[in-house]
Design an enzyme around this catalytic site. Structure first.
Site, mmCIF file in Angstrom:
data_model
loop_
_atom_site.group_PDB
_atom_site.id
_atom_site.type_symbol
_atom_site.label_atom_id
_atom_site.label_comp_id
_atom_site.label_asym_id
_atom_site.label_seq_id
_atom_site.Cartn_x
_atom_site.Cartn_y
_atom_site.Cartn_z
ATOM 1 N N HIS A 187 53.063 25.560 36.028
ATOM 2 C CA HIS A 187 52.981 26.821 36.798
ATOM 3 C C HIS A 187 53.470 26.906 38.301
ATOM 4 O O HIS A 187 54.202 27.604 38.882
ATOM 5 C CB HIS A 187 51.839 27.566 36.688
ATOM 6 C CG HIS A 187 51.675 28.974 37.267
ATOM 7 N ND1 HIS A 187 51.974 30.020 36.468
ATOM 8 C CD2 HIS A 187 51.192 29.433 38.460
ATOM 9 C CE1 HIS A 187 52.201 31.248 37.256
ATOM 10 N NE2 HIS A 187 51.679 30.862 38.313
ATOM 11 N N LYS A 207 60.694 40.966 43.442
ATOM 12 C CA LYS A 207 60.451 39.791 42.622
ATOM 13 C C LYS A 207 59.536 40.042 41.366
ATOM 14 O O LYS A 207 58.975 41.103 41.679
ATOM 15 C CB LYS A 207 59.561 38.501 43.498
ATOM 16 C CG LYS A 207 59.496 37.466 42.638
ATOM 17 C CD LYS A 207 58.810 36.182 43.421
ATOM 18 C CE LYS A 207 58.837 34.888 42.856
ATOM 19 N NZ LYS A 207 57.727 33.881 43.790
ATOM 20 N N GLU A 234 56.997 38.145 38.200
ATOM 21 C CA GLU A 234 56.307 37.157 37.941
ATOM 22 C C GLU A 234 55.252 37.358 36.836
ATOM 23 O O GLU A 234 55.201 38.492 36.320
ATOM 24 C CB GLU A 234 55.373 36.449 38.869
ATOM 25 C CG GLU A 234 56.150 35.916 40.185
ATOM 26 C CD GLU A 234 55.259 35.009 40.986
ATOM 27 O OE1 GLU A 234 53.986 35.159 41.041
ATOM 28 O OE2 GLU A 234 55.502 34.027 41.769
ATOM 29 N N HIS A 279 51.817 36.772 34.342
ATOM 30 C CA HIS A 279 50.287 36.909 34.355
ATOM 31 C C HIS A 279 50.013 36.915 32.766
ATOM 32 O O HIS A 279 49.180 37.540 32.619
ATOM 33 C CB HIS A 279 49.782 37.753 35.091
ATOM 34 C CG HIS A 279 48.501 37.069 36.094
ATOM 35 N ND1 HIS A 279 47.302 37.539 36.124
ATOM 36 C CD2 HIS A 279 48.701 36.040 36.970
ATOM 37 C CE1 HIS A 279 46.779 36.798 37.251
ATOM 38 N NE2 HIS A 279 47.591 35.901 37.636
ATOM 39 N N ASN A 280 50.764 35.995 32.052
ATOM 40 C CA ASN A 280 50.448 36.095 30.359
ATOM 41 C C ASN A 280 49.078 35.526 30.068
ATOM 42 O O ASN A 280 48.444 36.401 29.252
ATOM 43 C CB ASN A 280 51.492 35.206 29.991
ATOM 44 C CG ASN A 280 53.125 35.704 30.380
ATOM 45 O OD1 ASN A 280 53.324 36.784 31.037
ATOM 46 N ND2 ASN A 280 54.024 34.898 30.325
ATOM 47 N N GLN A 306 40.733 35.329 37.630
ATOM 48 C CA GLN A 306 40.657 36.041 38.816
ATOM 49 C C GLN A 306 40.262 37.605 38.690
ATOM 50 O O GLN A 306 40.474 38.256 37.845
ATOM 51 C CB GLN A 306 41.923 36.138 39.685
ATOM 52 C CG GLN A 306 42.498 34.742 39.596
ATOM 53 C CD GLN A 306 43.701 34.577 38.813
ATOM 54 O OE1 GLN A 306 43.485 34.938 37.620
ATOM 55 N NE2 GLN A 306 44.651 34.067 39.313
ATOM 56 N N GLU A 336 41.168 30.715 43.147
ATOM 57 C CA GLU A 336 42.151 31.598 43.165
ATOM 58 C C GLU A 336 41.841 33.249 43.337
ATOM 59 O O GLU A 336 41.912 34.056 42.885
ATOM 60 C CB GLU A 336 43.166 31.702 42.069
ATOM 61 C CG GLU A 336 43.921 30.321 41.701
ATOM 62 C CD GLU A 336 44.641 30.224 40.541
ATOM 63 O OE1 GLU A 336 45.020 31.182 40.118
ATOM 64 O OE2 GLU A 336 45.537 29.111 40.471
ATOM 65 N N ASN A 369 64.114 37.151 37.945
ATOM 66 C CA ASN A 369 63.952 37.059 36.503
ATOM 67 C C ASN A 369 62.621 36.369 36.306
ATOM 68 O O ASN A 369 61.982 35.834 37.086
ATOM 69 C CB ASN A 369 65.038 35.750 36.160
ATOM 70 C CG ASN A 369 65.058 34.286 36.718
ATOM 71 O OD1 ASN A 369 64.032 33.804 36.502
ATOM 72 N ND2 ASN A 369 65.841 34.143 37.688
#
Length: 762
Positions: free
Chosen positions: A59, A106, A108, A110-111, A260, A332, A520
């Site tokens: 990651h 952007k 991202e 968080h799957n 988290q 985190e 992307n």
């Protein structure tokens, strides 16, 4: 008696080289662990091992994708970079949009956390991407989300989807950020592995751009925001770096670090605090704490600076007792930022934080050395070259092999499937398509989001793209869209990814904005599978080549591997986000037709018999095979230029692109969003089924005032864009009439389109 906590220091590590360490459990391979020992000249301490393990995870390090992502640099021309102020490698991409304004955006993933704990996984995904935007010096203005789940009627989807949607809504709504776009897609391949891709867009004056680096010997390192706790130890950096096992008998997963926990109210205050710090020029460099926490923030700041760094880790404010240095570095916990501040600015920095009731602690300083040194109660627990942690992780050249079934898959054309031919069959097919979960209205989801907070939202779902005003005086705005048809990518990863780019690019242009830049989120299965790596390589090359042809740069993004359950990978899903700029949002083009009688409906572009991977084949026959539609990026560019010109000159009153479901789906959404009837006329010389359900790319349905029809069509003809009259707006009617097929009352269409998700999830 209380047990004394023994801290593993660098001196102790040097004296005990043979001490066993749990590097395999932390996700490090044997050769990676050996390399760490070579770098340090000894075994790592517990804290160093924790840092390397999270920073060298898939990651954080991109160790399986770096080789392929370098292709973006090879295809990005100086002309494409001209408006790019920050690109790949920064917290987020930044582009110059004119009049002294810069926009950063952007997307991202968080799957995996969102499967383990749907609400907090999705909520902290939003919080993390918002902080990425904030770290560039911008005010976050809007969010969007691209969501994918298993079958809509599956029991686990009923567990995951409501929690994810509530998490996205709960965090974004509390921050006061409108959610203006995205997607919700259902497919069997996402069962047990949903995709939660969060996007944020922010704006700033160009001179306010901030970057993540620690320079200037003696400058102070200040950690501010929430306290550090045990939530998210290893978090997404570990959870997103391995596949889920197929064994869920214990209700667990192969790796289950704590997800988290987010607090949007703390983040809201942190945003305002940061913006005041930026406005007062109190920050030299800044980094948010997301994946890998302090391990990432300290190593990346030091690696990007011109010296070393010393951190006193025991000064970090904690919310749990007995935390070890390794836990503090790996946590985190959310809503935290790390700033580099000149010594003479520290007092003023602290005063601003106190004003906003934000905890701020000086935890170290920039040194004139070349190492990142971290101490705990005076004992050195980390002493590493920071670039080896942040940027010099392993780079793998994974085996690549075209899947053995790819030829058979492409040969399995949907042409053999029975097609509707009579008016009754076409009518039934249309209703089944528009009421299917993927094509049905997503209002059940989007109505949980505040789409208009702050008052600058111009267009939002179900519009083709979200559009927000960034400058109230001039009306300048930006549009964002995310798209990916994973069935197309599965059939042909190169062309399928270009089709995703083309659709997102077209959606932005359909609002009247000029496409400017790309981000992307590349979601794929395990990189240890050669077939997955073939899909990934083809997809990256397709996107890079497509962007080069369209002249829009990739400014950044995210790679998410290991999206599979057991041996079953998701359909390859490279979500492509496009950002565009419009000089005056008052000239935006809405999706729904208006109430002006007699406006002409024009279909722009060519329609071909293209049904590989189509909605019709999937919904009606459960079929996936054949070839995806062809893509013509030069035609997409021409189409975008004409749409932007039509917006600028007031020639278009409504527009909606054709994609999943074809003209039938577009026509239904156009009349329902506009709450206005229309008559649709098909070409007498062409097959009605192909005209209604083909998913040929490069097409848009536009409504043009009668006074502008000649001027608009002459422009299309002169520039070589095919068009035909496809119907007329009829505000006196309460139906969509498709000539030669059927008349659909709007009430019937609305029930079919809007009733599906509430029936499944209410």
């Amino acid at each position: 008696m209380t047990e004394t906590l023994v801290i593993d220091t660098t001196a102790h590590a040097a004296e005990t080289p043979d001490t066993p360490q749990p590097y395999l459990e932390l996700g490090l391979a044997e050769d990676e662990y050996a390399r760490i020992r070579d770098i340090l000249g000894r075994r790592p301490t517990d804290a160093e091992l924790a840092m390397y393990s999270v920073m060298w995870s898939e990651h954080c390090s991109y160790k399986s994708s770096k080789k392929h992502l370098s292709y973006f640099g090879k295809t990005t021309t100086p002309e494409m970079k001209a408006k790019m102020l920050a690109g790949i490698g920064e917290n987020a991409g930044v582009v110059d949009v004119g009049d002294g304004w810069a926009v950063t955006f952007k997307i991202e993933s968080h799957n995996h956390p969102s499967y383990v704990e749907p609400y907090q996984g999705a909520a902290t995904g939003v919080g993390g991407i918002v902080r990425d935007i904030l770290a560039m010096g911008a005010r976050p203005l809007a969010v969007a989300d691209a969501l994918r789940f298993g079958p809509a009627d599956a029991p686990d989807t009923r567990r995951v989807l409501p929690g994810v949607v509530a998490g996205v809504a709960g965090y974004g709504n509390c921050l006061g950020l409108p959610n203006v776009g995205g997607e919700v897609v259902f497919d069997e391949s996402y069962a047990g592995n949903p995709l939660v891709n969060a996007m944020c867009v922010g704006a700033m004056r160009t001179e306010d751009l901030h970057l993540a680096f620690a320079s200037g010997t003696g400058n102070k390192i200040i950690l501010f925001g929430a306290r550090t706790g045990l939530d998210g130890i290893g978090g997404v950096s570990v959870l997103a770096s391995d596949t889920f096992s197929g064994d869920e008998s214990a209700g667990g997963r192969k790796k289950l670090p704590s997800v988290q926990v987010g607090d949007p109210f703390t983040e809201k205050v942190l945003i305002e605090c940061c913006l005041e710090l930026f406005a007062k020029k109190l920050v030299v460099g800044i980094q948010d704490l997301g994946g890998a926490g302090l391990s990432c923030a300290t190593s990346e700041l030091a690696a990007a600076g011109d010296g070393g760094m010393h951190i006193e880790l025991d000064r970090v404010p904690l919310r749990a007792k007995g935390m070890t240095p390794a836990e503090v570095l790996s946590s985190e916990s959310q809503e935290r930022m790390c700033a580099v501040v000149a010594p003479d600015k520290v007092d003023e920095f602290m005063a601003v934080c106190k004003k906003w009731d934000v905890i701020a602690t000086e935890i170290g300083e920039v040194t004139d050395g070349d190492h990142l040194v971290i101490t705990w109660n005076g004992e050195t627990v980390v002493d590493v070259p920071p670039r080896t942690v942040a940027h010099q992780g392993p780079v793998y050249d994974r085996p690549i092999a075209r899947p053995s079934n790819q030829d058979a898959l492409r040969a399995d054309s949907p042409d053999k499937l029975p097609r509707p031919s009579t008016p009754d069959e076409l009518r039934e097919t249309l209703l089944r398509v528009v009421s299917s979960p993927n094509q049905a209205s997503k209002d059940w989801v989007t109505e949980q989001y505040d789409r208009y907070v702050r008052g600058n939202t111009v267009l939002a779902q179900p519009a083709d793209s979200g559009l927000i005003r960034i400058d109230e005086s001039s009306g300048r705005g930006v549009a964002v869209s995310t798209d990916c048809n994973s069935r197309f990518v599965y059939l042909d990863p190169y062309l399928g990814t270009q089709l995703a780019l083309a659709e997102s690019y077209r959606n932005v242009a359909t609002s009247g904005a000029t496409p400017l830049a790309v981000t992307n989120c590349l979601n794929f299965g395990a990189p240890t599978d050669p077939a997955v790596m073939w899909q990934f390589e083809q997809s990256v090359h397709g996107l890079a080549d497509g962007c080069a042809q369209l002249g829009v740069p990739v400014t950044g993004g995210n790679v998410s591997f290991f999206n599979q359950t057991g041996e079953t990978a998701i359909l390859p899903t490279p979500v492509v986000g496009v950002l565009g700029v419009i000089d005056d949002v008052r000239r935006r083009i809405p999706t729904g037709i208006g109430a002006e009688a007699g406006e002409t409906l024009l279909l722009l572009g060519d329609t071909h018999d293209e049904f590989g991977g189509s909605t019709w084949a999937h919904v009606i026959h459960g079929h996936l095979g054949g070839l995806p539609p062809k893509v013509d990026l030069e035609r997409e560019r021409l189409l975008a230029e004409i749409l932007v010109a039509g917006s600028r000159d007031g020639m278009i009153s409504a527009a909606h692109d054709l994609s999943d479901g074809g003209l039938a789906q577009t026509a239904v959404e156009t009349v329902l969003v506009g709450q206005c009837g229309a008559r649709l006329v098909l070409d007498e010389d062409a097959d009605p089924f192909v005209q209604l359900f083909s998913e040929s790319a490069g097409r848009v349905l536009v409504a043009v005032p009668r006074s502008e029809e000649l001027r608009f069509t002459e422009m299309c003809t002169a520039r070589g864009l095919p068009w035909r009259r496809a119907g007329v707006v009829d505000p006196e009617s309460d139906a969509l009439q498709i000539q030669g097929v059927a008349t659909f009352p709007l009430t019937e269409l609305r029930q079919a389109w809007e009733g599906t998700l509430p029936a499944l999830f209410d």
